[in-house]
Structure formats: structure tokens, C-alpha cells
Design a protein around this motif. Structure first.
Motif, short mmCIF file in Angstrom:
data_model
loop_
_atom_site.label_atom_id
_atom_site.label_comp_id
_atom_site.label_asym_id
_atom_site.label_seq_id
_atom_site.Cartn_x
_atom_site.Cartn_y
_atom_site.Cartn_z
N THR A 99 0.82 -1.23 0.00
CA THR A 99 0.00 0.00 0.00
C THR A 99 0.85 1.27 0.00
OG1 THR A 99 -1.40 -1.28 1.49
CG2 THR A 99 -2.02 1.01 1.11
N LYS A 100 1.79 1.32 0.92
CA LYS A 100 2.58 2.54 1.08
C LYS A 100 3.42 2.77 -0.18
CE LYS A 100 4.86 4.43 5.15
NZ LYS A 100 5.38 4.03 6.46
N ASN A 174 -6.57 8.82 8.93
CA ASN A 174 -5.54 8.76 9.96
C ASN A 174 -4.94 10.15 9.96
OD1 ASN A 174 -3.42 8.23 11.62
ND2 ASN A 174 -2.35 6.83 10.24
N ASP A 202 -6.59 7.64 -0.74
CA ASP A 202 -6.02 6.64 0.17
C ASP A 202 -7.19 6.05 0.97
OD1 ASP A 202 -4.83 5.21 2.20
OD2 ASP A 202 -3.39 6.78 2.75
N TYR A 205 -8.40 2.58 5.22
CA TYR A 205 -9.28 2.29 6.37
C TYR A 205 -10.73 2.07 5.95
CZ TYR A 205 -5.34 3.66 9.26
OH TYR A 205 -4.11 3.73 9.84
N SER A 234 -3.70 -4.40 5.01
CA SER A 234 -3.14 -4.21 6.36
C SER A 234 -4.18 -4.04 7.44
CB SER A 234 -2.23 -2.99 6.37
OG SER A 234 -1.09 -3.24 5.62
N LYS A 235 -5.10 -3.11 7.23
CA LYS A 235 -6.00 -2.73 8.33
C LYS A 235 -7.24 -3.61 8.35
CE LYS A 235 -3.09 0.77 8.39
NZ LYS A 235 -2.16 1.23 9.38
N ARG A 243 2.80 -6.82 3.87
CA ARG A 243 3.16 -5.77 2.91
C ARG A 243 2.44 -5.98 1.57
NH1 ARG A 243 2.78 -2.83 5.25
NH2 ARG A 243 3.89 -1.22 4.07
#
Ligand SMILES: Cc1ncc(COP(=O)(O)O)c(C=O)c1O
Length: 386
Positions: A99-100, A174, A202, A205, A234-235, A243
Motif C-alpha cells: 500500500t505505502k 488517519n 487513500d 481504512y 493491512s487494516k 506488505r
């Protein structure tokens, strides 16, 4: 010899990761530390996902995969993006990427030196460094407690200039847990369409929402061609260490993101991608269980904070963060340092997320309820001594 490139030397270390070092030291010295600064679910990855990845390892699925990701995962992402998010996309619009790294690549692929990128203030700590690494210019869009920190179209209009190239939106957010309304999304889409801007959405979440609904801006009229949607495992599936995530974008942008992937990480971990397929196709129920638990914790934390004199917190509708205000003559960093020193409770100063975060503190409730209760009790005690 000048060893370090200008591009990286002025970029700050992540404030959030620095705190980790302080906690490690306190723990080494034997202190019990209650950490509410964590940006990841405390749950373990659901068993069916783990088993699928284990099986893939056993089956020898340990080689490079196609750079853009295994076909069944790209198809699964395209299906949920289309069916649930109403994004008019197919597998050709999907790349599987952490994601990042997807956010980083999207910015690298679209931002030229001097291009302005509007970011929410307060906002996630990595947007600004990512923009700087592309030699772009981050422009803060102020958001406020009275609007529950939603990124309002009128505030975006005020930040708009002839150099504006992109708006980054993050809902649920966030650090604030805020969820944008349908009208917010429509207003932001109108600005992007009217002023020919890209949007980087993004949506990491997305699944953690307690009231209201998530709206993907890429689903709005005219928006698919100008929107890069980034999401991941991830969340929602408690898979931070895997990852694994994805980017959905129009083909012209996606092809450039794909080049960055080819010449850097090649592909995501092969067996993790198999786990990703299980997450997207076999997970009915497990997200609901986690979200219900997060909701109970949110209420516990928000009610607890509001019972403490001179602290106040709105009830966030998503993510797992409470962003509370304190009414003391201190900076947010002084406040969190004080609470750490006196109570061994770790919180994140709002100022780490931008100027508009000053006067606020982020409390991550990704922790068990008994730990949250204990933390709130200590917080009440140490705050009473200020
Ligand atoms: C707003 C936001 N975007 C993106 C990410 C990155 O997610 P991942 O760990 O899946 O790369 C995070 C992680 O904390 C986040 O909070």
C-alpha cells in the motif's frame, strides 16, 4: 565528498517510528508501558488467510510472479472495486503492490518538480515526504475539529493555485478517524473535474467504518480517468506485516506505476499474494467481528476521554483513532511527553500530523479493552496533576 542527495537529506525520519525507540528503552529499563500510538490492528491475520499462504509455500509457489501481481488477485481486486466501490475498472486497471509503496509510486509517476499537491492537515505523516521525494510541493488544506476534520471543498478551493496538480484524500482518516460524507466527496470531485486535477484516494481504512458509508471518489462522474485509488490488506484483514495492497488507476497512469514496480521491487511476495486472494474471496464475517470490537473500543475510549476534565473528543465514525483536544497551556508534544514521563502511557502528539493538529492528541484504540481502561485511568490521574 557530498555523500547524500538533496532529495532525501531534508526529509525527516518518521516521528511515529522514533517513538518506538523511546518505548523500547523504557521497556528495557523494566517499566510497564501502555502504548496507544500503534497504527495497526492488534488482531492476528485470520486463519484461512494464513493457511492459504502456508499451502502456497508448501506447493512451491515461491518464485517471482508477474510484476503487476498474480491474475487471480488482480481479478479479485477489480471485482470488489467494481461491485463494492462502484469504480468502473477491470483487472487491467489493477497493480498489486504494498500500500505505502503504491502511494509513493503514484506520486512518483505523476508529480513533476514544482507541482503542488494538496494534503489534509492534520494528515498522515508520509504524504509530505513522498511529495518532497518527487520534488513536488505539499500544500496543506486546513481541517478543523468543529467539522470533525473533514476535508471541506471550500478549504480545498482556498489552497488551489495555478500550480495545483493533485489532491490527496484519506477517508476514513488517519489521524482523526473522520469519514467524509457523500457531499464532501461530490464537492471534491467537482473541484478536480473543474480544475483538471488528479486525485490520490487513500482508502486503506475503508472497511473500518462504524456509522455512515464509504464513498470512493473514483466512482463519481468523470473521476475514474483522474483518480488513483490505493487500498490494501493491512487494516481490514490485520495483515500489516504481509506488505500487500493495490492501486486502481486508469491505464495511462497505471502503466507508469508498473514501470516503477518493475525497476524496484519487481513484484509482491508470491505466497502473500495467494493469502490476499483468500482474504478477498473467503472472508465473510471476519471483518465484521473486528469492526464490532473496534466500535466497542471506540465508545469506551471516547466516553472515557470526555469524562476527563479539560479533555474533549468527537466520536469518530471510522479507523481506530480518537483525536482529542486538551485545554492546557502546553504544546501537544509537551502534553504527550508529560503523559509518557508520568504515566508511561504513549500517545501521539497531533502536531506530528500538521499545524492544524496542534492542541490535539491521537489515541489509537487498536488495543484490548482492559488495556484501554487501564490507560484511561492513568491518563485521568496524570492529567489531574497538571
Ligand atoms: C493513512 C494511511 N495510509 C497508508 C498506510 C500504509 O499502509 P500499509 O502498511 O498497508 O503500507 C497507512 C499505515 O499506517 C495509513 O495510516
Amino acid at each position: 565528498m557530498k555523500k547524500i542527495a538533496n532529495r532525501i537529506k531534508d526529509v525527516e525520519f518518521s516521528a511515529l517510528l522514533k517513538v518506538g525507540e523511546v518505548i523500547a528503552k523504557l521497556k528495557q529499563a523494566g517499566s510497564e508501558v501502555l502504548a496507544f500510538n500503534i497504527g495497526e490492528p492488534d488482531f492476528n491475520t485470520p486463519q484461512h488467510i494464513i493457511k492459504t499462504a502456508q499451502q502456497a509455500l508448501q506447493d512451491g509457489f515461491t518464485h517471482y510472479t508477474a510484476s503487476r501481481g498474480i491474475p487471480e488477485l488482480r481479478e479479485a481486486v477489480a471485482k470488489i472495486s467494481k461491485d463494492e466501490n462502484k469504480i468502473p475498472c477491470g483487472p487491467e486497471n489493477v497493480i498489486i503492490t504494498p500500500t505505502k509503496f503504491g502511494l509513493y509510486s503514484a506520486i512518483q509517476a505523476t508529480i513533476d518538480p514544482g507541482d503542488e499537491v494538496m494534503v489534509p492537515d492534520p494528515g498522515w505523516v508520509s504524504y509530505e515526504p513522498m511529495i518532497k521525494l518527487a520534488e513536488g510541493k505539499p500544500v496543506n488544506v486546513p481541517t478543523h475539529n468543529e467539522d470533525e476534520f473533514r476535508m471541506l471543498p471550500e478549504n480545498v478551493m482556498e489552497a488551489l493555485t495555478h500550480r495545483s496538480k493533485m489532491i490527496i484524500i484519506n477517508t476514513p482518516s488517519n489521524p482523526t478517524g473522520t469519514v467524509f460524507t457523500k457531499d464532501d466527496i461530490k464537492g471534491l470531485a467537482d473541484i478536480a473535474n473543474d480544475h483538471d486535477l488528479l486525485v490520490l484516494a487513500d482508502e486503506i481504512y475503508e472497511k473500518i467504518i462504524y456509522e455512515g458509508e464509504h464513498y470512493s471518489i473514483a466512482a463519481e462522474d468523470g473521476m475514474f480517468e483522474r483518480t488513483i485509488t490505493v487500498n490494501g490488506f493491512s487494516k481490514a484483514y490485520a495483515m500489516t506485516g504481509w506488505r500487500l495492497g493495490w492501486v486502481v488507476a486508469p491505464k495511462d497512469i497505471l502503466d507508469q506505476v508498473a514501470k516503477l514496480q518493475q525497476h524496484s521491487i519487481t513484484c509482491c511476495t508470491s505466497f502473500a499474494q495467494k493469502g490476499g486472494v483468500a482474504a478477498l474471496t473467503e472472508s465473510s464475517g471476519c471483518i465484521d467481528d473486528m469492526v464490532n470490537e473496534f466500535k466497542a473500543r471506540r465508545d469506551l475510549v471516547v466516553d472515557g476521554l470526555n469524562e476527563i476534565d479539560r479533555l474533549s473528543c468527537f466520536r469518530p465514525k471510522g479507523a481506530f483513532y480518537a483525536f482529542f483536544r486538551f485545554d492546557f497551556e502546553m504544546t501537544s508534544e509537551q502534553f504527550t511527553n508529560y503523559v509518557l514521563e508520568k504515566g508511561k502511557v504513549v500517545l501521539t502528539p497531533g502536531s506530528a500530523f500538521g499545524k492544524c493538529g496542534e492542541g490535539f492528541v491521537r489515541f489509537s484504540y487498536a488495543a484490548a479493552q482492559d488495556k484501554l481502561e487501564k490507560g484511561l485511568k492513568i491518563l485521568a490521574e496524570v492529567v489531574a496533576q497538571i
